[in-house]
Motif scaffolding. Structure first.
Motif, PDB file in Angstrom:
ATOM      1  N   GLY A 135     114.839  56.381  62.254  1.00 31.98           N
ATOM      2  CA  GLY A 135     115.775  56.263  61.242  1.00 31.98           C
ATOM      3  C   GLY A 135     116.843  56.289  61.399  1.00 31.98           C
ATOM      4  N   THR A 151     120.441  55.821  58.850  1.00 30.69           N
ATOM      5  CA  THR A 151     121.356  56.694  58.278  1.00 30.69           C
ATOM      6  C   THR A 151     122.396  57.174  58.854  1.00 30.69           C
ATOM      7  N   LEU A 159     105.004  57.383  59.477  1.00 29.09           N
ATOM      8  CA  LEU A 159     106.351  57.633  58.372  1.00 29.09           C
ATOM      9  C   LEU A 159     106.392  56.439  58.356  1.00 29.09           C
ATOM     10  N   ALA A 217     109.182  53.525  55.695  1.00 29.45           N
ATOM     11  CA  ALA A 217     110.023  53.575  54.326  1.00 29.45           C
ATOM     12  C   ALA A 217     110.768  52.508  53.516  1.00 29.45           C
ATOM     13  N   HIS A 221     114.110  50.925  52.796  1.00 30.49           N
ATOM     14  CA  HIS A 221     115.739  51.371  52.836  1.00 30.49           C
ATOM     15  C   HIS A 221     116.308  50.401  51.805  1.00 30.49           C
ATOM     16  N   HIS A 234     107.917  46.108  49.914  1.00 30.83           N
ATOM     17  CA  HIS A 234     106.907  47.865  49.855  1.00 30.83           C
ATOM     18  C   HIS A 234     105.698  46.923  50.763  1.00 30.83           C
ATOM     19  N   GLU A 260     104.820  57.613  53.112  1.00 28.04           N
ATOM     20  CA  GLU A 260     106.383  57.036  52.262  1.00 28.04           C
ATOM     21  C   GLU A 260     106.928  58.576  52.568  1.00 28.04           C
ATOM     22  N   SER A 261     108.511  58.033  53.391  1.00 27.98           N
ATOM     23  CA  SER A 261     109.451  59.182  53.293  1.00 27.98           C
ATOM     24  C   SER A 261     110.518  58.423  53.366  1.00 27.98           C
ATOM     25  N   THR A 262     111.832  59.175  53.679  1.00 35.18           N
ATOM     26  CA  THR A 262     113.061  58.153  53.868  1.00 35.18           C
ATOM     27  C   THR A 262     113.488  57.618  54.951  1.00 35.18           C
ATOM     28  N   GLU A 271     112.968  60.303  57.825  1.00 38.41           N
ATOM     29  CA  GLU A 271     112.598  60.712  59.652  1.00 38.41           C
ATOM     30  C   GLU A 271     113.189  60.820  60.411  1.00 38.41           C
TER      31      GLU A 271
END
Ligand code: NDP
Length: 329
Positions: free
Chosen positions: A107, A111, A148, A150, A152, A160, A179-181, A185
């Motif tokens: 990420g 990020t 993980l 995600a 964005h 998805h 599932e996360s962001t 991560e």
């Protein structure tokens, strides 16, 4: 949310060409897993060197990065975070078409805004929690590396579904895809590196110091604390049975000693250190410090390596590994 095989559909990939950019540990593992899962249209983008040659020997069509991206609908970005922004700007961004999907394995760059993909592409994260060789080994054993996941940016409305198809393709849904962001991560990844590892290493070095001061031979202290791999085995048991339940494999003396130690140790200074690291990570201060270090040619990183390599602890560790015939087994 955790996704498994039944939640993902590989057919969403049937009319898509996938470019795996970077044929290193992750790149090779993920490309081979995709193909073995039945995803047939996988090409590789890499610099013209041994890795590109390896991709060809493995049976993939391989191009320079721009060439692979221009042929693809889905791009796996599997090059080091430090070089990714420049490579993205030069060879990836100009060759993306609206509706393409870019899949990151970390990420970090998104990020901190070091890579800002255009609005008309899908942007997902599929970050295996495992080194590349294990991503492949687990797959060939019929298992998978957890990951993980995600989304964005969802320009097409399909990000998805396609992302989960990719997760299935690399074998991650065999294990579990959480599932996360991108931000989460990045935080948890950097916290493992910056908060957890230094504390493990310091704990081992502190135990070594105290024991050697008390007359324990250095090689005995080293063997007991981690060279025997007993500690690695204990962590494996902790991952399958649980941190406390694995204690049942130990003697009663050990169980009592471990639980008493857990109870009597004051974790608060450690918690305070970790909060500091978290602040530096979440504010972007660490990321900026690391960027500046790279611009200068990583002098501090090199100096730190040198300092620790020359420390009495590491010198003795290397000698002991050699004497006992340990090392890369
Ligand atoms: P490797 O070092 O094994 O592979 C890096 C790849 O990037 C190689 O193909 C290399 O090409 C290429 N590369 C390096 N520098 C450049 C450059 N300047 N221009 C173009 N290509 C370059 O790394 P990993 O496969 O281990 O990791 C890749 C990424 O995956 C990491 O950055 C990380 O974000 C992510 N990741 C890694 C995990 C891990 O455990 N290692 C776990 C989860 C995610 P060449 O062979 O030609 O040098």
């Amino acid at each position: 949310t955790v996704y498994h095989d039944a939640d993902a559909d590989l057919s969403v990939l049937s009319d898509r060409t996938i470019a795996v950019v970077g044929y290193g540990n992750q790149g090779r593992a993920q490309a081979l897993n995709l193909r073995d899962s039945g995803v047939s249209d996988v090409v590789v983008g890499n610099r013209a060197d041994d890795s590109r040659q390896q991709a060809r020997e493995d049976g993939f069509e391989a191009f320079d990065i721009a060439g692979a991206v221009s042929r693809a609908d889905v791009v796996f970005l599997l090059i080091p975070d430090e070089v990714a922004p420049a490579v993205y700007e030069e060879a990836i961004e100009p060759n993306l078409s609206p509706g393409d999907l870019v899949n990151f394995a970390s990420g970090f760059n998104v990020t901190y805004g070091y890579i800002e993909p255009a609005d008309d592409v899908d942007v997902v994260l599929l970050a295996p929690r495992m080194i590349g060789t294990m991503v492949r080994d687990l797959y060939t054993q019929g298992r998978g590396a957890p990951a993980l996941f995600a989304v964005h940016q969802d320009a097409t409305g399909e990000a998805h579904e396609v992302g989960l198809g990719l997760a299935k393709g690399i074998g991650a849904t065999r294990s579990g895809v959480v599932e996360s962001t991108f931000e989460v991560e990045t935080t948890t990844d950097l916290m493992s590196e910056q908060a957890l590892f230094p504390l493990f290493a310091h704990a081992i070095m502190a135990k070594y110091r105290v024991e050697v001061e008390a007359g324990v031979p250095p090689e005995v202290a080293l063997l007991e604390s981690y060279l025997s791999r007993e500690m690695a085995y204990i962590f494996e048991q902790a991952a399958t049975k649980g941190m406390i339940e694995q204690l049942l494999l130990h003697s009663r003396t050990s169980q009592y000693g471990q639980l008493k130690g857990l109870e009597s140790f004051d974790p608060e200074p450690m918690v305070a250190y970790m909060r500091d690291r978290l602040d530096a990570i979440q504010s972007g201060a660490f990321a900026e410090e690391w960027r500046a270090e790279q611009r200068e040619g990583t002098p501090h990183l090199d100096e730190l390596f040198e300092t620790y390599r020359q420390s009495a602890f590491v010198q003795r560790e290397q000698e002991t590994m050699e004497t006992l015939g340990l090392g890369d087994q």
